[in-house]
Design a protein around this motif. Structure first.
Motif, PDB file in Angstrom:
ATOM      1  N   UNK A   1     -70.381  21.956 -12.359  1.00 49.49           N
ATOM      2  CA  UNK A   1     -71.660  22.366 -11.759  1.00 49.49           C
ATOM      3  C   UNK A   1     -72.813  22.304 -12.756  1.00 49.49           C
ATOM      4  N   UNK A   2     -73.996  21.977 -12.258  1.00 54.45           N
ATOM      5  CA  UNK A   2     -75.171  21.760 -13.112  1.00 54.45           C
ATOM      6  C   UNK A   2     -75.602  23.010 -13.871  1.00 54.45           C
ATOM      7  N   UNK A   3     -75.177  24.196 -13.412  1.00 48.76           N
ATOM      8  CA  UNK A   3     -75.601  25.424 -14.087  1.00 48.76           C
ATOM      9  C   UNK A   3     -74.990  25.575 -15.477  1.00 48.76           C
ATOM     10  N   UNK A   4     -73.927  24.826 -15.749  1.00 47.71           N
ATOM     11  CA  UNK A   4     -73.268  24.908 -17.046  1.00 47.71           C
ATOM     12  C   UNK A   4     -73.678  23.744 -17.939  1.00 47.71           C
ATOM     13  N   UNK A   5     -73.870  24.031 -19.219  1.00 45.61           N
ATOM     14  CA  UNK A   5     -74.094  22.966 -20.192  1.00 45.61           C
ATOM     15  C   UNK A   5     -72.778  22.226 -20.385  1.00 45.61           C
ATOM     16  N   UNK A   6     -72.826  20.893 -20.283  1.00 45.99           N
ATOM     17  CA  UNK A   6     -71.618  20.089 -20.448  1.00 45.99           C
ATOM     18  C   UNK A   6     -71.454  19.703 -21.916  1.00 45.99           C
ATOM     19  N   UNK A   7     -70.256  19.943 -22.424  1.00 44.96           N
ATOM     20  CA  UNK A   7     -69.945  19.626 -23.822  1.00 44.96           C
ATOM     21  C   UNK A   7     -68.721  18.715 -23.858  1.00 44.96           C
ATOM     22  N   UNK A   8     -68.801  17.643 -24.611  1.00 47.21           N
ATOM     23  CA  UNK A   8     -67.648  16.758 -24.803  1.00 47.21           C
ATOM     24  C   UNK A   8     -67.066  17.041 -26.177  1.00 47.21           C
ATOM     25  N   UNK A   9     -65.751  17.230 -26.227  1.00 44.06           N
ATOM     26  CA  UNK A   9     -65.098  17.641 -27.471  1.00 44.06           C
ATOM     27  C   UNK A   9     -64.016  16.651 -27.888  1.00 44.06           C
ATOM     28  N   UNK A  10     -63.944  16.395 -29.180  1.00 40.72           N
ATOM     29  CA  UNK A  10     -62.880  15.597 -29.804  1.00 40.72           C
ATOM     30  C   UNK A  10     -63.007  14.105 -29.507  1.00 40.72           C
ATOM     31  N   UNK A  11     -62.549  13.322 -30.460  1.00 40.61           N
ATOM     32  CA  UNK A  11     -62.503  11.879 -30.286  1.00 40.61           C
ATOM     33  C   UNK A  11     -63.850  11.189 -30.345  1.00 40.61           C
ATOM     34  N   UNK A  12     -64.891  11.917 -30.762  1.00 39.52           N
ATOM     35  CA  UNK A  12     -66.236  11.322 -30.846  1.00 39.52           C
ATOM     36  C   UNK A  12     -66.503  10.962 -32.310  1.00 39.52           C
ATOM     37  N   UNK A  13     -66.574   9.669 -32.583  1.00 43.05           N
ATOM     38  CA  UNK A  13     -66.741   9.243 -33.976  1.00 43.05           C
ATOM     39  C   UNK A  13     -67.903   8.276 -34.170  1.00 43.05           C
ATOM     40  N   UNK A  14     -68.552   7.882 -33.076  1.00 43.79           N
ATOM     41  CA  UNK A  14     -69.667   6.932 -33.182  1.00 43.79           C
ATOM     42  C   UNK A  14     -70.841   7.380 -32.311  1.00 43.79           C
ATOM     43  N   UNK A  15     -72.026   6.904 -32.669  1.00 44.67           N
ATOM     44  CA  UNK A  15     -73.205   7.182 -31.838  1.00 44.67           C
ATOM     45  C   UNK A  15     -73.060   6.470 -30.496  1.00 44.67           C
ATOM     46  N   UNK A  16     -72.336   5.378 -30.485  1.00 45.91           N
ATOM     47  CA  UNK A  16     -72.089   4.639 -29.239  1.00 45.91           C
ATOM     48  C   UNK A  16     -71.372   5.523 -28.225  1.00 45.91           C
ATOM     49  N   UNK A  17     -70.427   6.332 -28.693  1.00 49.02           N
ATOM     50  CA  UNK A  17     -69.680   7.222 -27.802  1.00 49.02           C
ATOM     51  C   UNK A  17     -70.622   8.231 -27.143  1.00 49.02           C
ATOM     52  N   UNK A  18     -71.569   8.747 -27.914  1.00 52.40           N
ATOM     53  CA  UNK A  18     -72.513   9.719 -27.368  1.00 52.40           C
ATOM     54  C   UNK A  18     -73.451   9.055 -26.360  1.00 52.40           C
ATOM     55  N   UNK A  19     -73.895   7.835 -26.671  1.00 52.00           N
ATOM     56  CA  UNK A  19     -74.742   7.104 -25.735  1.00 52.00           C
ATOM     57  C   UNK A  19     -73.994   6.824 -24.427  1.00 52.00           C
TER      58      UNK A  19
END
Length: 263
Positions: free
Chosen positions: A208-226
């Motif tokens: 639901x939009x009321x919660x801030x979405x956070x992605x955890x683990x396995x993120x090692x590049x700016x490409x992943x965030x994009x």
């Protein structure tokens, strides 16, 4: 029994031992217990990078990541880099952390601190508050809906924010409660240690939009965030990617600069 089950069994025993030595009143009377907390969710909604950088010495899957940094060096480097928040591992047996790490981090920086721990008892939330945390982590895989409700409401009564970690739609469905601030999707399966950003992508539309979405683990590049931002993610928890370098703070700064440059 998988590694997660083993950790939780050990954690419950550890908490009971701590309770027998340090009473709740002692935690409530610490210098930090009455401090005002800093909102991580607001910074993630309004900040530039969205990065939550982690202090992490080792893990069950990677053994030693880095034992050479002091807590002060790492967290000050992260703050200087412009992170939105800092995650501090406090589990000793499996991750080489401690509550002292959280305390030292609080003494060193003025950014939101997340106590990264396997929380199974209200006592651990009192510990978090007493050692300077602003946010606690709850892991849906090891808690029932009623436990998540009880623990999250207790945390919020202490002005602590709550990041609820899920790994599947089933875990998400049982966990959606108004007493949460952020919902994190762990891209690493805690039972198999398989890592894929697809976990975050697949669950995004169900949060639901009321919660801030956070992605955890396995993120090692700016490409992943994009890749993840179009799915509504505003927070990105990164640990090993910075800690495995010779200078965690400098690594985080380089990453955030590259992210801002490419955004």
């Amino acid at each position: 029994m998988n590694i997660l089950d083993t950790i939780i069994t050990d954690k419950k025993r550890e908490v009971e031992l701590k309770k027998s030595i340090i009473p709740v009143s002692q935690l409530e009377n610490t210098a930090l217990f009455g401090n005002r907390t800093i909102s991580l969710s607001k910074l993630l909604r309004n900040g530039n990078s969205g990065i939550i950088a982690e202090h992490k010495r080792r893990s069950p899957s990677k053994a030693v990541i880095n034992q050479g940094f002091t807590v002060e060096e790492v967290v000050k480097g992260y703050e200087s880099a412009g992170v939105c928040g800092i995650s501090v591992l406090t589990d000793s047996k499996y991750f080489g952390g401690s509550l002292d790490d959280l305390l030292l981090a609080r003494a060193s920086v003025n950014v939101p601190l997340l106590r990264k721990e396997f929380i199974v008892d209200e006592y651990q939330i009192l510990e978090a508050k007493a050692h300077g945390a602003d946010v606690i982590l709850l892991i849906a895989a090891v808690l029932t809906r009623s436990e998540i409700k009880q623990l999250s409401e207790f945390a919020q009564s202490l002005a602590l924010e709550v990041l609820l970690e899920v790994h599947s739609k089933e875990e998400l469905d049982k966990s959606i409660l108004t007493s949460l601030d952020m919902i994190g999707v762990n891209n690493r399966n805690l039972k198999t240690f398989e890592v894929s950003l697809d976990f975050s992508k697949e669950l995004a539309e169900h949060i639901p939009a009321q919660f801030v979405k956070v992605s955890e683990s396995g993120i090692s590049t700016t490409k992943a965030i994009k890749e993840l931002k179009p799915y509504g993610y505003q927070g990105f928890l990164i640990g090993e990617n910075f800690m495995k370098t010779e200078n965690a703070g400098a690594s985080a700064k380089e990453f955030i600069n590259a992210l801002n440059f490419k955004s």
